[in-house]
Motif scaffolding. Structure first.
Motif, PDB file in Angstrom:
ATOM      1  N   ASP A  46       0.831  -1.203   0.000  1.00  0.00           N
ATOM      2  CA  ASP A  46       0.000   0.000   0.000  1.00  0.00           C
ATOM      3  C   ASP A  46       0.864   1.250   0.000  1.00  0.00           C
ATOM      4  N   LEU A  47       2.128   1.089   0.389  1.00  0.00           N
ATOM      5  CA  LEU A  47       3.031   2.233   0.464  1.00  0.00           C
ATOM      6  C   LEU A  47       4.475   1.736   0.539  1.00  0.00           C
ATOM      7  N   ALA A  48       5.412   2.552   0.017  1.00  0.00           N
ATOM      8  CA  ALA A  48       6.828   2.205   0.156  1.00  0.00           C
ATOM      9  C   ALA A  48       7.575   3.368   0.779  1.00  0.00           C
ATOM     10  N   ILE A  49       8.508   3.048   1.667  1.00  0.00           N
ATOM     11  CA  ILE A  49       9.397   4.040   2.270  1.00  0.00           C
ATOM     12  C   ILE A  49      10.803   3.716   1.783  1.00  0.00           C
ATOM     13  N   LEU A  50      11.406   4.650   1.039  1.00  0.00           N
ATOM     14  CA  LEU A  50      12.715   4.383   0.435  1.00  0.00           C
ATOM     15  C   LEU A  50      13.773   5.298   0.999  1.00  0.00           C
ATOM     16  N   ASP A  51      14.853   4.715   1.469  1.00  0.00           N
ATOM     17  CA  ASP A  51      16.026   5.502   1.801  1.00  0.00           C
ATOM     18  C   ASP A  51      16.705   5.840   0.473  1.00  0.00           C
ATOM     19  N   VAL A  52      17.281   7.042   0.361  1.00  0.00           N
ATOM     20  CA  VAL A  52      17.918   7.428  -0.907  1.00  0.00           C
ATOM     21  C   VAL A  52      19.293   6.773  -1.055  1.00  0.00           C
ATOM     22  N   ASP A  96       5.963  10.766  -3.544  1.00  0.00           N
ATOM     23  CA  ASP A  96       4.808  11.535  -3.092  1.00  0.00           C
ATOM     24  C   ASP A  96       5.154  12.477  -1.953  1.00  0.00           C
ATOM     25  N   ASP A  97       6.197  12.136  -1.216  1.00  0.00           N
ATOM     26  CA  ASP A  97       6.587  12.972  -0.086  1.00  0.00           C
ATOM     27  C   ASP A  97       8.005  12.572   0.335  1.00  0.00           C
ATOM     28  N   TYR A  98       8.630  13.408   1.141  1.00  0.00           N
ATOM     29  CA  TYR A  98       9.970  13.074   1.621  1.00  0.00           C
ATOM     30  C   TYR A  98      10.092  13.486   3.075  1.00  0.00           C
ATOM     31  N   LEU A  99      11.081  12.910   3.737  1.00  0.00           N
ATOM     32  CA  LEU A  99      11.328  13.237   5.127  1.00  0.00           C
ATOM     33  C   LEU A  99      12.844  13.325   5.302  1.00  0.00           C
ATOM     34  N   LEU A 100      13.305  14.361   6.008  1.00  0.00           N
ATOM     35  CA  LEU A 100      14.745  14.506   6.242  1.00  0.00           C
ATOM     36  C   LEU A 100      15.138  13.716   7.480  1.00  0.00           C
ATOM     37  N   LYS A 101      16.270  13.034   7.348  1.00  0.00           N
ATOM     38  CA  LYS A 101      16.825  12.327   8.506  1.00  0.00           C
ATOM     39  C   LYS A 101      17.663  13.296   9.327  1.00  0.00           C
ATOM     40  N   PRO A 102      17.681  13.209  10.628  1.00  0.00           N
ATOM     41  CA  PRO A 102      16.877  12.304  11.451  1.00  0.00           C
ATOM     42  C   PRO A 102      15.456  12.845  11.616  1.00  0.00           C
ATOM     43  N   PHE A 103      14.523  11.943  11.799  1.00  0.00           N
ATOM     44  CA  PHE A 103      13.131  12.364  11.936  1.00  0.00           C
ATOM     45  C   PHE A 103      12.536  11.722  13.194  1.00  0.00           C
ATOM     46  N   ARG A 111       2.929  11.279   8.226  1.00  0.00           N
ATOM     47  CA  ARG A 111       3.083  11.339   6.765  1.00  0.00           C
ATOM     48  C   ARG A 111       2.534  10.073   6.108  1.00  0.00           C
ATOM     49  N   VAL A 112       2.852   8.958   6.707  1.00  0.00           N
ATOM     50  CA  VAL A 112       2.399   7.667   6.172  1.00  0.00           C
ATOM     51  C   VAL A 112       0.875   7.622   6.133  1.00  0.00           C
TER      52      VAL A 112
END
Ligand code: CA
Length: 225
Positions: A46-52, A96-103, A111-112
């Motif tokens: 349903d969703l993916a979280i990808l580290d760059v 669709d969106d991004y998050l800066l580390k550390p979060f 966000r999810v």
């Protein structure tokens, strides 16, 4: 709801998986880009979280692979660099969106949830129903005839799947892949036991019975047997 996390840092990956599982999601954790892309293309998420920053193929390439294969699940990327170019690049590639580390985990979870409400299927219902059974996806509560039913997180995920695919006979292999993670051994009787417990909570003392076993095929939730 099933989420793919692609993260090579062991600590962050475990932290994400644990937190998301506690929030009621089913989580597959991939440790590099290749594994992540393979999961994304072969399983339904349903969703993916990808580290760059990943060894081998990076998060951008994973994202491109996902979009090239026509997969439209929402993608949230994690980046350590506070770099405008990075954000623009990610969104251009179809994130669709991004998050800066550390979060903070609470931030990630917010966000999810937003992405899941917005993304994928046009309108995500907050409440699933069958007869007098109600599953509240936002408050994570179940009730039958207005009476609260306490469910474990696995039971909740199982009931959610059955309700979303009402009237459809779901084979055990499908249930295993959607409710348990990829390391699950579907030869065990774990699903059978989980169904039995769920049925006791949902159907005992109520009519009509909702959860049915179709011998040799799987399980179905329907209001008429
Ligand atoms: Ca990394």
């Amino acid at each position: 709801m099933k989420i793919l996390v692609v993260e090579d840092e062991l600590k962050t990956g475990k932290y994400l998986k644990q937190g998301l599982m506690e929030a009621g999601f089913v989580v597959d954790l991939a440790r590099d880009g290749e594994d992540g892309l393979h999961c994304a293309l072969t399983e339904a998420y349903d969703l993916a979280i990808l580290d760059v920053m990943l060894p081998g193929i990076d998060g951008w390439q994973v994202l491109q692979g996902i979009r090239r294969a026509g997969k439209e699940m929402p993608v949230l990327f994690l980046t350590a660099r506070d770099d405008v170019d990075d954000r623009v690049k990610g969104l251009e590639l179809g994130a669709d969106d991004y998050l800066l580390k550390p979060f903070a985990f609470s931030e990630l979870l917010a966000r999810v949830r937003t992405l899941l409400r917005r993304g994928g299927k046009a309108k995500e219902p907050d409440l699933l129903r069958a007869a007098d059974l109600e599953l509240d996806l936002l408050r994570r509560r179940a009730a039958r005839s207005g009476k609260r039913i306490d469910l474990t997180s696995k039971e909740f995920a199982l009931l959610e799947l059955l309700l979303r695919r009402q009237g459809e006979v779901l084979p055990r292999s499908l249930i295993a892949s959607q409710v348990w993670d990829m390391n699950f051994d579907s030869d065990t009787n774990v699903i059978e036991v989980a169904i039995r417990r769920l049925r006791a909570k949902v159907d005992d003392g109520f009519e009509p019975k909702l959860i049915h076993t179709i011998r040799g095929m799987g399980y179905v939730l329907e209001t008429t047997a």
